[in-house]
Motif scaffolding. Structure first.
Motif, PDB file in Angstrom:
ATOM      1  N   PRO A   1      59.402-103.250  27.118  1.00  0.00           N
ATOM      2  CA  PRO A   1      59.975-104.286  27.982  1.00  0.00           C
ATOM      3  C   PRO A   1      61.188-104.928  27.304  1.00  0.00           C
ATOM      4  N   LEU A   2      62.185-105.317  28.087  1.00  0.00           N
ATOM      5  CA  LEU A   2      63.401-105.895  27.517  1.00  0.00           C
ATOM      6  C   LEU A   2      63.714-107.279  28.073  1.00  0.00           C
ATOM      7  N   LYS A   3      64.281-107.338  29.261  1.00  0.00           N
ATOM      8  CA  LYS A   3      64.841-108.573  29.795  1.00  0.00           C
ATOM      9  C   LYS A   3      63.798-109.691  29.867  1.00  0.00           C
ATOM     10  N   GLY A   4      64.029-110.753  29.095  1.00  0.00           N
ATOM     11  CA  GLY A   4      63.143-111.905  29.117  1.00  0.00           C
ATOM     12  C   GLY A   4      61.832-111.737  28.385  1.00  0.00           C
ATOM     13  N   TYR A   5      61.684-110.639  27.632  1.00  0.00           N
ATOM     14  CA  TYR A   5      60.397-110.362  26.979  1.00  0.00           C
ATOM     15  C   TYR A   5      60.379-110.984  25.585  1.00  0.00           C
ATOM     16  N   PRO A   6      59.246-111.541  25.166  1.00  0.00           N
ATOM     17  CA  PRO A   6      59.153-112.184  23.844  1.00  0.00           C
ATOM     18  C   PRO A   6      59.551-111.241  22.704  1.00  0.00           C
ATOM     19  N   GLY A   7      60.405-111.728  21.814  1.00  0.00           N
ATOM     20  CA  GLY A   7      60.833-110.965  20.651  1.00  0.00           C
ATOM     21  C   GLY A   7      62.053-110.111  20.872  1.00  0.00           C
ATOM     22  N   VAL A   8      62.534-110.013  22.131  1.00  0.00           N
ATOM     23  CA  VAL A   8      63.703-109.196  22.458  1.00  0.00           C
ATOM     24  C   VAL A   8      64.912-110.103  22.685  1.00  0.00           C
ATOM     25  N   SER A   9      65.990-109.817  22.000  1.00  0.00           N
ATOM     26  CA  SER A   9      67.253-110.507  22.266  1.00  0.00           C
ATOM     27  C   SER A   9      68.332-109.454  22.484  1.00  0.00           C
ATOM     28  N   MET A  10      69.203-109.713  23.466  1.00  0.00           N
ATOM     29  CA  MET A  10      70.244-108.742  23.816  1.00  0.00           C
ATOM     30  C   MET A  10      71.579-109.449  24.003  1.00  0.00           C
ATOM     31  N   ARG A  11      72.643-108.749  23.637  1.00  0.00           N
ATOM     32  CA  ARG A  11      73.994-109.255  23.882  1.00  0.00           C
ATOM     33  C   ARG A  11      74.914-108.082  24.192  1.00  0.00           C
ATOM     34  N   ARG A  12      75.871-108.340  25.081  1.00  0.00           N
ATOM     35  CA  ARG A  12      76.823-107.288  25.438  1.00  0.00           C
ATOM     36  C   ARG A  12      77.821-107.075  24.306  1.00  0.00           C
ATOM     37  N   LEU A  13      78.211-105.828  24.153  1.00  0.00           N
ATOM     38  CA  LEU A  13      79.211-105.461  23.165  1.00  0.00           C
ATOM     39  C   LEU A  13      80.552-105.218  23.841  1.00  0.00           C
TER      40      LEU A  13
ATOM     41  N   THR B   1      77.415-102.114  27.863  1.00  0.00           N
ATOM     42  CA  THR B   1      77.043-101.675  26.512  1.00  0.00           C
ATOM     43  C   THR B   1      76.402-102.852  25.768  1.00  0.00           C
ATOM     44  N   THR B   2      75.255-102.613  25.142  1.00  0.00           N
ATOM     45  CA  THR B   2      74.401-103.707  24.667  1.00  0.00           C
ATOM     46  C   THR B   2      73.891-103.490  23.254  1.00  0.00           C
ATOM     47  N   PHE B   3      73.765-104.586  22.522  1.00  0.00           N
ATOM     48  CA  PHE B   3      73.072-104.611  21.224  1.00  0.00           C
ATOM     49  C   PHE B   3      71.707-105.250  21.461  1.00  0.00           C
ATOM     50  N   ILE B   4      70.654-104.571  21.039  1.00  0.00           N
ATOM     51  CA  ILE B   4      69.281-105.050  21.252  1.00  0.00           C
ATOM     52  C   ILE B   4      68.613-105.292  19.909  1.00  0.00           C
ATOM     53  N   GLU B   5      68.054-106.478  19.723  1.00  0.00           N
ATOM     54  CA  GLU B   5      67.278-106.794  18.532  1.00  0.00           C
ATOM     55  C   GLU B   5      65.808-106.957  18.914  1.00  0.00           C
ATOM     56  N   LEU B   6      64.939-106.365  18.124  1.00  0.00           N
ATOM     57  CA  LEU B   6      63.504-106.369  18.399  1.00  0.00           C
ATOM     58  C   LEU B   6      62.766-106.981  17.212  1.00  0.00           C
ATOM     59  N   ASP B   7      62.150-108.119  17.454  1.00  0.00           N
ATOM     60  CA  ASP B   7      61.482-108.872  16.391  1.00  0.00           C
ATOM     61  C   ASP B   7      60.018-109.067  16.745  1.00  0.00           C
ATOM     62  N   ASP B   8      59.153-108.230  16.155  1.00  0.00           N
ATOM     63  CA  ASP B   8      57.712-108.283  16.425  1.00  0.00           C
ATOM     64  C   ASP B   8      57.412-108.230  17.922  1.00  0.00           C
ATOM     65  N   VAL B   9      58.002-107.247  18.587  1.00  0.00           N
ATOM     66  CA  VAL B   9      57.803-107.082  20.030  1.00  0.00           C
ATOM     67  C   VAL B   9      56.475-106.366  20.265  1.00  0.00           C
TER      68      VAL B   9
ATOM     69  N   ILE C   1      53.592-102.962  17.426  1.00  0.00           N
ATOM     70  CA  ILE C   1      54.522-104.030  17.096  1.00  0.00           C
ATOM     71  C   ILE C   1      55.843-103.378  16.724  1.00  0.00           C
ATOM     72  N   VAL C   2      56.867-103.636  17.534  1.00  0.00           N
ATOM     73  CA  VAL C   2      58.153-102.958  17.399  1.00  0.00           C
ATOM     74  C   VAL C   2      59.159-103.869  16.701  1.00  0.00           C
ATOM     75  N   ASN C   3      59.788-103.333  15.661  1.00  0.00           N
ATOM     76  CA  ASN C   3      60.811-104.067  14.923  1.00  0.00           C
ATOM     77  C   ASN C   3      62.015-103.164  14.662  1.00  0.00           C
ATOM     78  N   GLY C   4      63.198-103.720  14.827  1.00  0.00           N
ATOM     79  CA  GLY C   4      64.415-102.954  14.564  1.00  0.00           C
ATOM     80  C   GLY C   4      65.530-103.381  15.492  1.00  0.00           C
ATOM     81  N   SER C   5      66.509-102.522  15.636  1.00  0.00           N
ATOM     82  CA  SER C   5      67.637-102.830  16.515  1.00  0.00           C
ATOM     83  C   SER C   5      68.197-101.551  17.109  1.00  0.00           C
ATOM     84  N   LYS C   6      68.772-101.708  18.289  1.00  0.00           N
ATOM     85  CA  LYS C   6      69.428-100.612  19.000  1.00  0.00           C
ATOM     86  C   LYS C   6      70.847-101.051  19.343  1.00  0.00           C
ATOM     87  N   LYS C   7      71.781-100.124  19.253  1.00  0.00           N
ATOM     88  CA  LYS C   7      73.184-100.474  19.464  1.00  0.00           C
ATOM     89  C   LYS C   7      73.856 -99.477  20.406  1.00  0.00           C
ATOM     90  N   TRP C   8      74.858 -99.969  21.139  1.00  0.00           N
ATOM     91  CA  TRP C   8      75.611 -99.159  22.094  1.00  0.00           C
ATOM     92  C   TRP C   8      74.709 -98.632  23.215  1.00  0.00           C
TER      93      TRP C   8
END
Length: 444
Positions: free
Chosen positions: A225-237, A247-255, A188-195
């Motif tokens: 997994p990222l695009k369209g995967y449950p718990g993953v949200s992404m937005r361009r920076l 360049t993307t900000f990725i949020e991971l919520d109970d992935v 279960i992955v939780n956290g965030s990735k930036k840039w």
């Protein structure tokens, strides 16, 4: 190329300008010509327009993928077994995949950077260059079989996801966690990735996560997994340069990620990451050196035709002095890059990682400093035109604006310089210790 052909000063590496070089074989020269023709047709002509629009059209990625022209962004030697398994035996009909070495790789990176911009090429190649290698270098067979065919053929896209809002160059202290479920079947992955470059378009990522305690020994790598995967949200920076690279900000919520997606072994993530960094930093150095060349040669061409005070600018001693200072730095940097890459073709991978690891950090840092000098020189010599986001100085203005995007990502400049010296000292001490006479030995 004949030495009599006119070449704008500083516009080409010496070997392309017709001067002799000990590094390049006929295979390398054929590859350079084929690369230039392909990239000129499919990327170069519209690169500035696409970068202004902040996105390279999807069909460009598809064209490069179908012709196998994403593959050269991988570190040499290429994963020959896997490439042949998916039907890729040669590149552009001129180089067999088993013959491809780091000089071929350098030529590709140099030609891709002839746009003068890092964004258009990076929008297509960053995921392949840095997200795929951990899988074929360290992943087990089942992991490779599940992901490599689609990634190598460009059917799916990936990225490398390491940097976090609070942990950039300080990789050992990333905080994104991957905790096993009670049944041991998932993380279960939780956290965030930036840039994260290319993140917004990526189906999966090679991600650094914390599976253990604090520090580097607690790090692992997962295919997440990222695009369209449950718990993953992404937005361009919105960033200052390389705006088309996604360049993307990725949020991971109970992935929820299958344990089979672990790359290699738990706790080995730091080693995998640092090995991968060497290729990333060298690729950045090659591209940045060509960007510097594009900027400086544009300035030379401009001052030869631009008149002020009744004569061309190039007849002003102060203008020639600026060009000379920047040009000397540029050609010295390229000579170091060539030497460095040649060494990569001759050293075993494990030896190169040790002997050249620190120097890789330094050549990357130096490339950013040289780019800054060349781009700044070009902008100053273009005058008001170099400060305008349109017209004849548009590209120079864009290159100078992109300079921090070379000096910061891939390891911030000051961190790289320090790392380089620390690694050189560490190697020296290790070799000195190895030469010491064991205690109790009577041998001289």
């Amino acid at each position: 190329m004949s030495l009599t052909n006119p070449v704008i000063p500083f516009s080409e590496p010496p070997y392309i300008a017709g001067l002799p070089s000990p590094y390049y074989s006929e295979s390398h020269l054929r590859w350079q010509k084929a690369c230039r023709a392909f990239i000129s047709e499919h990327l170069l002509e519209q690169a500035l327009e696409w970068d202004t629009e902040e996105t390279v059209p999807e069909h460009v990625f598809t064209t490069f993928a179908k012709r196998g022209m994403l593959i050269p962004s991988l570190p040499a030697p290429l994963p020959v077994e896997w490439l042949k398994k998916v039907g890729i035996h040669e590149l552009l009909g001129v180089v067999k995949v088993e013959e491809f070495d780091y000089l071929h790789s350098m030529i590709y990176s140099d030609e891709m950077a002839r746009t003068g911009l890092a964004g258009p090429s990076g929008s297509m190649t960053t995921g392949m260059a840095f997200g795929v290698p951990p899988i074929f270098k360290f992943g087990n067979r089942q992991l490779q079989e599940r992901f490599l065919p689609d990634l190598l053929l460009g059917n799916k896209r990936t990225c490398i996801a390491i940097t976090e809002p609070e942990a950039g160059s300080d990789v050992a202290n990333i905080t994104t966690t991957a905790t096993k479920t009670a049944d041991g079947k998932h993380y279960i992955v939780n956290g965030s990735k930036k840039w994260i470059t290319n993140g917004i378009w990526s189906d999966v990522s090679a991600m650094a996560v914390r599976t253990g305690g604090p520090g580097p020994t607690g790090l692992s790598m997962l295919v997440v997994p990222l695009k369209g995967y449950p718990g993953v949200s992404m937005r361009r920076l919105k960033v200052g340069g390389q705006v088309s690279a996604g360049t993307t900000f990725i949020e991971l919520d109970d992935v929820k990620v299958p344990v089979e997606n672990l790359i290699g072994k738990e706790g080995m993530g730091m080693r995998y990451i640092m090995t991968n960094f060497n290729h990333e930093r060298l690729t950045i150095a090659i591209g940045a050196t060509r960007q510097a060349r594009v900027a400086l040669s544009a300035a030379v061409e401009y001052v030869m035709k631009r008149e002020a005070f009744g004569k061309p600018l190039v007849e002003q001693p102060v203008v020639r002095h600026r060009l000379a200072k920047a040009g000397a730095l540029l050609e010295s940097q390229w000579a170091w890059v060539e030497q460095f890459v040649y060494q990569m073709t001759k050293l075993p991978k494990d030896v190169a990682d040790v002997e050249l690891g620190g120097l890789t950090a330094m050549v990357k840092a130096q490339a950013g400093m040289v780019l800054n000098e060349c781009a700044q020189t070009a902008q100053l010599l273009f005058g008001g035109n170099g400060y305008t986001k349109s017209g004849q100085g548009e590209l120079v203005e864009r290159i100078y604006r992109e300079t921090p995007g070379i000096r910061i990502p891939g390891g911030s400049e000051d961190v790289m310089l320090d790392l380089g010296v620390r690694q050189l000292v560490k190697n020296f001490k290790a070799k000195t210790k190895a030469m010491e006479r064991p205690k109790g030995s009577s041998k001289l």
